[in-house]
Design a protein around this motif. Structure first.
Motif, PDB file in Angstrom:
ATOM      1  N   VAL A  84       1.070  -1.608   0.256  1.00 16.14           N
ATOM      2  CA  VAL A  84      -0.032   0.052   0.200  1.00 16.14           C
ATOM      3  C   VAL A  84       0.864   1.504   0.030  1.00 16.14           C
ATOM      4  CG1 VAL A  84      -1.585   1.193   1.373  1.00 16.14           C
ATOM      5  CG2 VAL A  84      -1.756  -1.199   1.225  1.00 16.14           C
ATOM      6  N   LEU A  85       0.802   1.948  -0.989  1.00 16.04           N
ATOM      7  CA  LEU A  85       0.879   3.073  -1.153  1.00 16.04           C
ATOM      8  C   LEU A  85       0.824   4.335  -0.248  1.00 16.04           C
ATOM      9  CD1 LEU A  85       1.760   3.910  -5.228  1.00 16.04           C
ATOM     10  CD2 LEU A  85       3.568   3.308  -2.607  1.00 16.04           C
ATOM     11  N   ASP A  86       1.276   5.067   1.338  1.00 20.04           N
ATOM     12  CA  ASP A  86       0.394   5.990   1.821  1.00 20.04           C
ATOM     13  C   ASP A  86       1.304   6.863   1.814  1.00 20.04           C
ATOM     14  OD1 ASP A  86       1.888   4.771   3.895  1.00 20.04           O
ATOM     15  OD2 ASP A  86       0.604   3.106   4.777  1.00 20.04           O
ATOM     16  N   ASP A  87       1.103   8.025   2.519  1.00 16.29           N
ATOM     17  CA  ASP A  87       1.566   9.038   3.029  1.00 16.29           C
ATOM     18  C   ASP A  87       1.831  10.191   2.087  1.00 16.29           C
ATOM     19  OD1 ASP A  87       1.863   8.604   5.959  1.00 16.29           O
ATOM     20  OD2 ASP A  87       4.173   9.375   5.853  1.00 16.29           O
ATOM     21  N   MET A  88       0.283  10.171   1.279  1.00 15.99           N
ATOM     22  CA  MET A  88       0.522  10.543  -0.477  1.00 15.99           C
ATOM     23  C   MET A  88      -0.325  11.771   0.351  1.00 15.99           C
ATOM     24  SD  MET A  88      -0.109   7.458  -2.610  1.00 15.99           S
ATOM     25  CE  MET A  88       0.527   8.595  -3.983  1.00 15.99           C
ATOM     26  N   VAL A  89      -1.313  11.889   1.274  1.00 15.37           N
ATOM     27  CA  VAL A  89      -2.141  13.067   1.252  1.00 15.37           C
ATOM     28  C   VAL A  89      -1.684  13.653   3.156  1.00 15.37           C
ATOM     29  CG1 VAL A  89      -3.689  12.670  -0.475  1.00 15.37           C
ATOM     30  CG2 VAL A  89      -4.060  11.875   2.108  1.00 15.37           C
ATOM     31  N   ASN A  90      -1.999  15.613   2.441  1.00 18.13           N
ATOM     32  CA  ASN A  90      -2.124  16.138   3.497  1.00 18.13           C
ATOM     33  C   ASN A  90      -3.339  16.257   3.619  1.00 18.13           C
ATOM     34  OD1 ASN A  90      -1.547  18.177   5.788  1.00 18.13           O
ATOM     35  ND2 ASN A  90      -1.456  19.858   4.002  1.00 18.13           N
ATOM     36  N   GLU A  91      -3.690  16.934   5.347  1.00 21.46           N
ATOM     37  CA  GLU A  91      -5.606  16.955   5.491  1.00 21.46           C
ATOM     38  C   GLU A  91      -5.563  17.620   4.166  1.00 21.46           C
ATOM     39  OE1 GLU A  91      -5.142  19.182   9.197  1.00 21.46           O
ATOM     40  OE2 GLU A  91      -4.258  17.814  10.035  1.00 21.46           O
ATOM     41  N   GLY A  92      -7.058  16.904   4.177  1.00 24.68           N
ATOM     42  CA  GLY A  92      -8.412  17.896   3.202  1.00 24.68           C
ATOM     43  C   GLY A  92      -8.197  17.442   1.445  1.00 24.68           C
ATOM     44  N   ASN A  93      -7.594  16.215   1.934  1.00 22.29           N
ATOM     45  CA  ASN A  93      -7.108  15.254   0.407  1.00 22.29           C
ATOM     46  C   ASN A  93      -6.035  16.197  -0.045  1.00 22.29           C
ATOM     47  OD1 ASN A  93      -6.843  12.576   0.364  1.00 22.29           O
ATOM     48  ND2 ASN A  93      -9.500  12.885   0.406  1.00 22.29           N
ATOM     49  N   LEU A 134       8.314   8.296  11.582  1.00 19.32           N
ATOM     50  CA  LEU A 134       6.965   8.558  10.940  1.00 19.32           C
ATOM     51  C   LEU A 134       7.028   9.137   9.490  1.00 19.32           C
ATOM     52  CD1 LEU A 134       6.970  11.420  13.888  1.00 19.32           C
ATOM     53  CD2 LEU A 134       5.290   8.664  13.541  1.00 19.32           C
ATOM     54  N   SER A 135       8.138   8.952   8.870  1.00 20.60           N
ATOM     55  CA  SER A 135       7.984   9.622   7.631  1.00 20.60           C
ATOM     56  C   SER A 135       9.287   9.274   6.328  1.00 20.60           C
ATOM     57  CB  SER A 135       9.480  10.963   7.744  1.00 20.60           C
ATOM     58  OG  SER A 135      10.305  10.491   8.502  1.00 20.60           O
ATOM     59  N   ARG A 136       8.790   7.644   6.852  1.00 18.35           N
ATOM     60  CA  ARG A 136       9.646   6.169   6.086  1.00 18.35           C
ATOM     61  C   ARG A 136       8.466   5.353   4.183  1.00 18.35           C
ATOM     62  NH1 ARG A 136       8.339   1.715   7.185  1.00 18.35           N
ATOM     63  NH2 ARG A 136       6.853   2.568   8.765  1.00 18.35           N
ATOM     64  N   GLU A 137       7.339   6.341   4.079  1.00 21.50           N
ATOM     65  CA  GLU A 137       6.915   5.838   3.724  1.00 21.50           C
ATOM     66  C   GLU A 137       7.546   5.401   2.362  1.00 21.50           C
ATOM     67  OE1 GLU A 137       5.597   3.607   5.756  1.00 21.50           O
ATOM     68  OE2 GLU A 137       3.260   4.226   5.628  1.00 21.50           O
ATOM     69  N   ILE A 138       6.604   4.907   1.470  1.00 13.80           N
ATOM     70  CA  ILE A 138       6.964   4.483  -0.067  1.00 13.80           C
ATOM     71  C   ILE A 138       7.082   5.888  -1.351  1.00 13.80           C
ATOM     72  CG2 ILE A 138       7.378   3.468  -2.798  1.00 13.80           C
ATOM     73  CD1 ILE A 138       5.737   0.792  -1.125  1.00 13.80           C
ATOM     74  N   PRO A 139       5.566   6.472  -1.412  1.00 12.37           N
ATOM     75  CA  PRO A 139       6.139   8.230  -1.760  1.00 12.37           C
ATOM     76  C   PRO A 139       6.779   8.784  -1.557  1.00 12.37           C
ATOM     77  CG  PRO A 139       3.350   7.116  -1.324  1.00 12.37           C
ATOM     78  CD  PRO A 139       4.561   6.043  -0.441  1.00 12.37           C
ATOM     79  N   PRO A 140       7.142   9.067   0.002  1.00 13.65           N
ATOM     80  CA  PRO A 140       7.853  10.278   0.127  1.00 13.65           C
ATOM     81  C   PRO A 140       9.191   9.738  -0.315  1.00 13.65           C
ATOM     82  CG  PRO A 140       7.169   9.401   1.579  1.00 13.65           C
ATOM     83  CD  PRO A 140       6.297   8.410   1.194  1.00 13.65           C
ATOM     84  N   CYS A 141       9.783   8.554  -0.155  1.00 12.73           N
ATOM     85  CA  CYS A 141      10.866   7.983  -0.408  1.00 12.73           C
ATOM     86  C   CYS A 141      11.613   8.225  -1.892  1.00 12.73           C
ATOM     87  CB  CYS A 141      11.538   7.008  -0.386  1.00 12.73           C
ATOM     88  SG  CYS A 141      11.353   6.305   1.843  1.00 12.73           S
ATOM     89  N   MET A 142       9.881   7.949  -2.536  1.00  5.87           N
ATOM     90  CA  MET A 142      10.468   8.106  -4.649  1.00  5.87           C
ATOM     91  C   MET A 142      10.682   9.452  -4.750  1.00  5.87           C
ATOM     92  SD  MET A 142       7.179   5.536  -5.196  1.00  5.87           S
ATOM     93  CE  MET A 142       7.446   5.885  -7.541  1.00  5.87           C
ATOM     94  N   SER A 143       9.530  10.661  -3.864  1.00  4.79           N
ATOM     95  CA  SER A 143       9.791  12.157  -4.375  1.00  4.79           C
ATOM     96  C   SER A 143      10.746  12.386  -3.841  1.00  4.79           C
ATOM     97  CB  SER A 143       9.448  12.580  -3.177  1.00  4.79           C
ATOM     98  OG  SER A 143       7.513  12.616  -4.111  1.00  4.79           O
ATOM     99  N   GLN A 144      11.995  11.986  -3.160  1.00  6.06           N
ATOM    100  CA  GLN A 144      13.554  12.013  -2.390  1.00  6.06           C
ATOM    101  C   GLN A 144      14.274  11.500  -3.783  1.00  6.06           C
ATOM    102  OE1 GLN A 144      15.627  10.730   0.971  1.00  6.06           O
ATOM    103  NE2 GLN A 144      13.653  11.213   2.743  1.00  6.06           N
ATOM    104  N   GLY A 145      13.677  10.683  -4.065  1.00  2.78           N
ATOM    105  CA  GLY A 145      14.618   9.579  -5.787  1.00  2.78           C
ATOM    106  C   GLY A 145      14.913  11.034  -6.740  1.00  2.78           C
ATOM    107  N   GLU A 146      13.687  11.521  -6.416  1.00  2.00           N
ATOM    108  CA  GLU A 146      13.330  12.451  -7.636  1.00  2.00           C
ATOM    109  C   GLU A 146      14.276  14.162  -7.583  1.00  2.00           C
ATOM    110  OE1 GLU A 146       9.601  13.093  -9.331  1.00  2.00           O
ATOM    111  OE2 GLU A 146       9.961  14.433 -11.175  1.00  2.00           O
ATOM    112  N   ALA A 147      13.900  14.416  -6.319  1.00  3.00           N
ATOM    113  CA  ALA A 147      14.728  15.728  -6.078  1.00  3.00           C
ATOM    114  C   ALA A 147      16.073  15.233  -6.223  1.00  3.00           C
ATOM    115  CB  ALA A 147      13.945  15.821  -4.474  1.00  3.00           C
ATOM    116  N   ALA A 148      16.741  13.905  -5.452  1.00  2.95           N
ATOM    117  CA  ALA A 148      18.555  13.912  -5.836  1.00  2.95           C
ATOM    118  C   ALA A 148      18.766  13.568  -7.718  1.00  2.95           C
ATOM    119  CB  ALA A 148      18.080  13.029  -4.994  1.00  2.95           C
ATOM    120  N   GLY A 149      17.380  12.842  -8.261  1.00  5.98           N
ATOM    121  CA  GLY A 149      17.720  13.358  -9.992  1.00  5.98           C
ATOM    122  C   GLY A 149      17.883  14.601 -10.626  1.00  5.98           C
TER     123      GLY A 149
END
Ligand SMILES: Cc1cc2nc3c(=O)[nH]c(=O)nc-3n(C[C@H](O)[C@H](O)[C@H](O)COP(=O)(O)OP(=O)(O)OC[C@H]3O[C@@H](n4cnc5c(N)ncnc54)[C@H](O)[C@@H]3O)c2cc1C
Length: 454
Positions: free
Chosen positions: A67-76, A391-406
């Motif tokens: 399951v990909l989570d940590d994708m949304v802030n409050e208010g979806n 609290l901050s290691r879920e798949i989508p944020p790790c992917m965003s980190q990768g995108e930024a590193a690239g």
């Protein structure tokens, strides 16, 4: 715990063939490494991607974290976009991903009954029913296929079956890496190196400072031939009786989150993100073997109970445990800035934020080791304290980190600058151009204090 050896041998130095010379080498093809490689390649770099196993995806596929989570802030508000979205869209086209439509992301019992067993709930919220949110249940093989498509389309030089073993460092700069293969040791020369091993293998080998973190480990598994409609109907018609059975099931597995089974895109196949096992060091071969043995005993114990007692599970069979042991935390970088639990919990915004997850922001400095050039990290081993990482290691944020590193390595190469001298504003601008949210614009619930901005 692992035994400490007291005996040593000296291995002879040898000539190692250089099998690739490249602008950028990315080590580790998990969620962070994949996106880092694709992002750097799309920004014009020649990229080599090294992976020890035969597949792409790391914990998302081999670890069967489904399951990909940590994708949304409050208010979806969806905050992990860019390459994350491309992944999801492509998996949906292959019938490999499921998520609730926006109009069904609500907090009521009808939506709870429809979506909670897909794992699309805000588990940070207390009180029932928990809100249904944008989270994505996916199939691990769809993940592998999409990963391969993206990497091949981007023209990345992919090298599987290559186990990183040593960083090449000259005058404080990383100049490449050595890996172990069936053909012996091989070297890759590179102008920029991205450590996406999840365990900080490259940065620690290069001499970067780090702390040794630890958290629960899990032999994730799936069961097949489950009548999920029957199981859900029983649960909702007999909540008290179901609760009792569920309590016993969770006692047998010995540690699970709120729901020990979730639906997957494959009919009749359920995902079990358990058991939780503590005291195992995710770097120690002895400990990892111990966890495999203990985990398998526990999952069979649960299966026997479920077959005999839980409606819908009468014919359930073991589809299998994940290829990779579920390791959540090992070494964590002590970089230019260390993100703290207070930063994450208070939703602290950073002026040099280059990516984000849920309601937290990641500053560019948390991807950079101190005192070593040409090296950047992306993924669960970023510069963060142990509690904040949980609290901050879920798949989508790790992917965003990768995108930024690239993006960062491409900017450094194009401007002939050290990574630490790349202006975070330029990374933010390029992330936006790629459709990703770098977290440059704080959401309404962020903590923004001029005094603390980078
Ligand atoms: C049991 C469990 C449940 C989780 N549940 C969720 C969840 O429900 N939702 C969610 O979003 N996240 C969840 N997570 C977190 C998430 O899976 C990870 O934090 C995320 O996958 C980290 O991505 P990464 O790319 O940094 O590291 P990884 O996924 O660990 O990828 C690292 C990659 O590097 C490779 N590698 C490592 N060392 C070497 C080497 N020496 N040489 C070559 N290659 C190497 C690995 O094989 C792997 O492919 C869970 C994690 C676990 C373990």
């Amino acid at each position: 715990m692992a035994e400490q050896t007291k005996e040593y041998v000296l291995s002879s130095s040898q000539q190692i063939p250089v099998v690739a010379s490249t602008d950028v080498v990315v080590i580790g093809a998990g969620p962070a490494g994949l996106t880092a490689a694709v992002s750097a390649a799309r920004n014009g770099c020649s990229v080599t991607l090294l992976e020890r196993y035969h597949h792409l995806g790391g914990m998302a596929s081999g670890g069967m974290v489904l399951v990909l989570d940590d994708m949304v802030n409050e208010g979806n508000e969806i905050v992990t976009t860019g390459i994350v979205n491309e992944f999801v869209d492509r998996m949906v086209k292959q019938d490999g991903a499921v998520f609730p439509p926006r109009e069904e992301c609500l907090t009521n019992w009808d939506m709870w009954q429809k979506w909670s067993r897909w794992g699309c709930i805000d588990f940070h919220k207390t009180g029932m029913p928990q809100p249904i949110i944008h989270a994505v249940a996916f199939d691990p093989d769809a993940w592998k296929r999409v990963s391969l498509d993206l990497v091949v389309e981007a023209g990345v030089n992919l090298r599987l079956h290559s186990w990183f073993s040593e960083a090449l460092v000259e005058n404080g700069k990383v100049t490449g890496v050595i890996c172990q293969t069936k053909l012996g040791r091989q070297a890759i020369r590179a102008d920029m190196v991205i450590d996406a091993t999840g365990d900080l293998d490259v940065a620690s080998s290069a001499g970067a400072s780090f702390i040794n973190g630890q958290y629960i480990v899990t032999t994730v598994f799936r069961l097949m031939d489950v009548d999920t409609d029957k199981a859900e109907a029983y649960e909702y018609a007999n909540p008290e009786a179901y609760k009792k059975l569920d309590r016993e099931a969770r006692r047998r597995i010995g540690g699970a989150w709120g729901m020990w089974w979730l639906k997957t895109p494959l009919p009749g196949v359920v995902w079990c993100n358990c058991p939780h096992m503590s005291g195992y060091d995710g770097l120690s071969p002895e400990d990892m073997l111990g966890a495999e043995i203990e985990g398998r005993e526990r999952m069979m114990n649960l299966l026997h109970f479920a077959r005999e007692n839980i409606p819908g599970f009468e014919n359930a069979r073991m589809l299998g445990a994940a290829e990779q042991l579920g390791i959540r935390q090992t070494r964590l970088l002590k970089g230019e800035y260390v993100v703290t639990k207070k930063d994450v919990a208070s939703r602290r915004h950073f002026a040099d934020s280059v990516c984000r997850g849920r309601d937290y922001y990641t500053p560019y400095r948390a991807l950079l080791p101190k005192g070593i050039d040409n090296l950047i990290v992306a993924g669960r081993h970023y510069s963060v304290d142990s509690d904040a990482q949980k609290l901050s290691r879920e798949i989508p944020p790790c992917m965003s980190q990768g995108e930024a590193a690239g993006v960062a390595v491409a900017l450094a190469l194009n401007s002939n600058k050290a990574l630490r001298d790349v202006d975070a504003k330029l990374i933010q601008k390029q992330m936006r151009a790629q459709g990703a949210d770098p977290g440059d614009i704080p959401s309404a619930n962020a903590l923004v204090e001029d005094a603390i901005s980078a």
